[in-house]
Design a protein around this motif. Structure first.
Motif, PDB file in Angstrom:
ATOM      1  N   UNK A   2     -71.993  72.854 -12.963  1.00 46.68           N
ATOM      2  CA  UNK A   2     -73.348  73.361 -12.767  1.00 46.68           C
ATOM      3  C   UNK A   2     -73.882  72.901 -11.421  1.00 46.68           C
ATOM      4  N   UNK A   3     -74.343  73.847 -10.619  1.00 47.65           N
ATOM      5  CA  UNK A   3     -74.819  73.575  -9.268  1.00 47.65           C
ATOM      6  C   UNK A   3     -76.291  73.160  -9.316  1.00 47.65           C
ATOM      7  N   UNK A   4     -76.566  71.919  -8.929  1.00 49.50           N
ATOM      8  CA  UNK A   4     -77.931  71.411  -8.979  1.00 49.50           C
ATOM      9  C   UNK A   4     -78.377  70.957  -7.588  1.00 49.50           C
ATOM     10  N   UNK A   5     -79.648  70.598  -7.503  1.00 52.19           N
ATOM     11  CA  UNK A   5     -80.270  70.292  -6.207  1.00 52.19           C
ATOM     12  C   UNK A   5     -81.343  69.235  -6.427  1.00 52.19           C
ATOM     13  N   UNK A   6     -81.308  68.186  -5.639  1.00 54.11           N
ATOM     14  CA  UNK A   6     -82.319  67.149  -5.816  1.00 54.11           C
ATOM     15  C   UNK A   6     -83.654  67.583  -5.200  1.00 54.11           C
ATOM     16  N   UNK A 359     -74.959  68.891  -4.140  1.00 53.09           N
ATOM     17  CA  UNK A 359     -74.518  68.579  -2.784  1.00 53.09           C
ATOM     18  C   UNK A 359     -75.363  67.416  -2.277  1.00 53.09           C
ATOM     19  N   UNK A 360     -74.792  66.236  -2.291  1.00 55.08           N
ATOM     20  CA  UNK A 360     -75.563  65.035  -1.996  1.00 55.08           C
ATOM     21  C   UNK A 360     -75.691  64.871  -0.490  1.00 55.08           C
ATOM     22  N   UNK A 361     -76.894  64.592  -0.063  1.00 57.92           N
ATOM     23  CA  UNK A 361     -77.210  64.386   1.345  1.00 57.92           C
ATOM     24  C   UNK A 361     -76.795  65.598   2.176  1.00 57.92           C
ATOM     25  N   UNK A 362     -76.858  65.480   3.430  1.00 59.33           N
ATOM     26  CA  UNK A 362     -76.550  66.573   4.334  1.00 59.33           C
ATOM     27  C   UNK A 362     -77.033  66.209   5.720  1.00 59.33           C
ATOM     28  N   UNK A 363     -76.440  66.819   6.701  1.00 59.40           N
ATOM     29  CA  UNK A 363     -76.880  66.598   8.073  1.00 59.40           C
ATOM     30  C   UNK A 363     -78.071  67.500   8.381  1.00 59.40           C
ATOM     31  N   UNK A 365     -79.693  70.055  10.461  1.00 63.66           N
ATOM     32  CA  UNK A 365     -79.252  71.059  11.418  1.00 63.66           C
ATOM     33  C   UNK A 365     -80.314  72.154  11.521  1.00 63.66           C
ATOM     34  N   UNK A 366     -80.280  72.918  12.621  1.00 63.39           N
ATOM     35  CA  UNK A 366     -81.160  74.067  12.795  1.00 63.39           C
ATOM     36  C   UNK A 366     -82.621  73.683  12.508  1.00 63.39           C
ATOM     37  N   UNK A 367     -83.290  74.412  11.627  1.00 60.44           N
ATOM     38  CA  UNK A 367     -84.705  74.156  11.369  1.00 60.44           C
ATOM     39  C   UNK A 367     -84.968  72.834  10.657  1.00 60.44           C
ATOM     40  N   UNK A 368     -83.926  72.229  10.076  1.00 58.08           N
ATOM     41  CA  UNK A 368     -84.091  70.913   9.455  1.00 58.08           C
ATOM     42  C   UNK A 368     -84.643  69.907  10.455  1.00 58.08           C
ATOM     43  N   UNK A 369     -84.244  70.038  11.716  1.00 59.80           N
ATOM     44  CA  UNK A 369     -84.610  69.054  12.729  1.00 59.80           C
ATOM     45  C   UNK A 369     -86.118  69.006  12.957  1.00 59.80           C
ATOM     46  N   UNK A 370     -86.810  70.105  12.674  1.00 62.59           N
ATOM     47  CA  UNK A 370     -88.255  70.115  12.817  1.00 62.59           C
ATOM     48  C   UNK A 370     -89.003  69.910  11.523  1.00 62.59           C
ATOM     49  N   UNK A 371     -88.324  70.108  10.396  1.00 64.75           N
ATOM     50  CA  UNK A 371     -88.987  70.004   9.095  1.00 64.75           C
ATOM     51  C   UNK A 371     -89.277  68.555   8.726  1.00 64.75           C
ATOM     52  N   UNK A 373     -87.812  66.458   6.504  1.00 65.33           N
ATOM     53  CA  UNK A 373     -87.845  66.207   5.060  1.00 65.33           C
ATOM     54  C   UNK A 373     -87.354  64.791   4.780  1.00 65.33           C
ATOM     55  N   UNK A 374     -87.201  64.467   3.489  1.00 62.26           N
ATOM     56  CA  UNK A 374     -86.709  63.140   3.134  1.00 62.26           C
ATOM     57  C   UNK A 374     -85.380  62.872   3.841  1.00 62.26           C
ATOM     58  N   UNK A 375     -85.207  61.687   4.430  1.00 63.47           N
ATOM     59  CA  UNK A 375     -83.932  61.389   5.099  1.00 63.47           C
ATOM     60  C   UNK A 375     -82.746  61.606   4.163  1.00 63.47           C
ATOM     61  N   UNK A 376     -81.760  62.362   4.655  1.00 61.79           N
ATOM     62  CA  UNK A 376     -80.586  62.660   3.858  1.00 61.79           C
ATOM     63  C   UNK A 376     -80.709  63.904   3.011  1.00 61.79           C
ATOM     64  N   UNK A 377     -81.906  64.476   2.926  1.00 61.04           N
ATOM     65  CA  UNK A 377     -82.134  65.602   2.020  1.00 61.04           C
ATOM     66  C   UNK A 377     -82.719  66.815   2.741  1.00 61.04           C
ATOM     67  N   UNK A 378     -82.051  67.303   3.777  1.00 60.47           N
ATOM     68  CA  UNK A 378     -82.535  68.491   4.472  1.00 60.47           C
ATOM     69  C   UNK A 378     -82.265  69.751   3.666  1.00 60.47           C
ATOM     70  N   UNK A 379     -82.925  70.824   4.049  1.00 61.08           N
ATOM     71  CA  UNK A 379     -82.740  72.098   3.362  1.00 61.08           C
ATOM     72  C   UNK A 379     -81.440  72.783   3.786  1.00 61.08           C
TER      73      UNK A 379
END
Length: 402
Positions: A2-6, A359-363, A365-371, A373-379
């Motif tokens: 099951x695909x989940x998202x924090x 999918x735990x954490x993430x780099x 990238x793209x619009x994440x850099x301006x958003x 969000x919580x460190x480690x939890x970009x969109x």
């Protein structure tokens, strides 16, 4: 799987709209605003479920609250002092309330003081993306020269002490403040925030505690709550230490396969299970993640799929958050092992045959850099990771089922 998202609740800069568009099937969340050690009421649980179930315009999201992460264990329970017995009673009541609300999977951890530790929350990669990083020299500089912990020097050899002294001497006041803030950042979204004085006070209370004693406290806790979870049809799953090696003179008890096995055997109930986090465990070169999934899979109730790139070869070393398919863990082999475990469970008629993962954490990238969000939890970084993991699952599933 099951695909989940924090999701950290309404204040999260990544919205339920984003999650639904990413294609996730369920939400991993917690009541971060409720103080640790107190009861999660049915009203608060229902409120979070309602928030998850709708998009920003009020229409149905199609998402459910699939996994609780985390129902936190208080420092009093870990140390067996203060109000620890009342906190365990409150934990049991929270389990009853979660079960009555239809939740089944409860993730927690037993890390002393800090829930995870990084020295940089936005380390720049050559591509321009940013990620979280643990730099051992920076951490030693923090421990020796900012926190100035009693007895810290015995934890670092002479070469590392010298490197840390040089690193600290070259830091500006702003850099020192940022390093201290990064190290004590703790769990994103948590109600509590630790100051340096808070950390020093907790460390003093843990000063005489051995690994065996802390493990004993975890077993005592599980001996109380796991039978309740078993009776209620819940699955508890302990998250590994992050990083999976001792820091600040604190013991670590959930960093290796042997440590997990010892706790599973001490409280031998199906409800006493594992959150297999490939990123946390993968920071140690001696942890075999696909093998752990094969050997401990019967008790794996939740998967955190992420990758790290180790920068050193020692058990205690520097690392950074890599792309999901780009680090030192063989993610294809790990996912295949998870799918095989699901097939075994399904053949055995287990109702919990589908293992939730995120999918735990993430780099960033793209619009994440301006958003921001919580460190480690970009969109977008997590969406990229989920897409890569989804591709592995789609490619392997027919072969594993056959």
């Amino acid at each position: 799987m099951k695909q989940t998202w924090r999701w950290f609740g309404p204040k999260d800069l990544v919205t339920t709209d984003d999650v639904a568009q990413a294609g996730a099937e369920g939400i991993v969340s917690a009541l971060h605003h409720v103080p640790t050690g107190t009861v999660w009421s049915r009203d608060e649980i229902a409120k979070r479920q309602a928030e998850i179930a709708r998009l920003s315009d009020g229409s149905p999201s199609g998402l459910d609250w699939a996994v609780v992460e985390s129902l936190p264990v208080s420092e009093d329970i870990k140390k067996q002092q203060g109000d620890w017995r009342q906190h365990i009673a409150n934990y049991k009541e929270s389990l009853h309330n979660l079960a009555a609300s239809g939740l089944e999977v409860i993730c927690y951890n037993f890390m002393p003081v800090l829930d995870w530790t990084r020295t940089d929350l936005a380390w720049r990669l050559p591509s321009g993306a940013t990620c979280m990083r643990f730099d051992l020299t920076d951490f030693a500089a923090f421990d020796l020269h900012i926190l100035a912990r009693d007895g810290a020097r015995k934890d670092y050899d002479a070469a590392l002490q010298e490197a840390a002294a040089r690193r600290f001497a070259a830091m500006t006041d702003e850099a020192k403040e940022a390093l201290a803030g990064n190290v004590v950042y703790g769990l994103p979204g948590a109600a509590e925030r630790f100051s340096l004085e808070d950390v020093r006070a907790h460390l003093a209370e843990y000063a005489a505690m051995s690994e065996a004693t802390l493990r004993g406290h975890l077993v005592d806790f599980l001996s109380e709550v796991a039978p309740v979870a078993q009776e209620l049809g819940l699955r508890l799953c302990c998250h590994p230490d992050d990083p999976p090696f001792p820091l600040l003179g604190l013991p670590r008890i959930m960093s290796t396969e042997a440590q997990y096995r010892a706790v599973m055997e001490a409280v031998d109930l199906p409800a006493n299970g594992i959150t297999l986090c490939s990123g946390s465990l993968g920071a140690r070169p001696d942890n075999d993640l696909p093998g752990m999934m094969e050997r401990l899979g019967d008790r794996v109730h939740f998967l955190h799929l992420r990758n790290v790139k180790r920068e050193t070869t020692e058990v205690r070393g520097s690392f950074h958050e890599a792309e999901h398919l780009g680090g030192d863990t063989d993610m294809v082999a790990l996912v295949e092992a998870a799918l095989r475990e699901e097939a075994r469970r399904k053949a055995a008629g287990r109702s919990d045959w589908s293992i939730p993962f995120r999918p735990d954490h993430g780099q960033d990238i793209l619009d994440d850099l301006g958003r921001k969000a919580q460190p480690g939890y970009p969109s977008i970084g997590r969406l990229k990771g989920l897409a890569e993991l989804r591709g592995i699952i789609a490619a392997l599933s027919p072969r594993v089922v056959a």
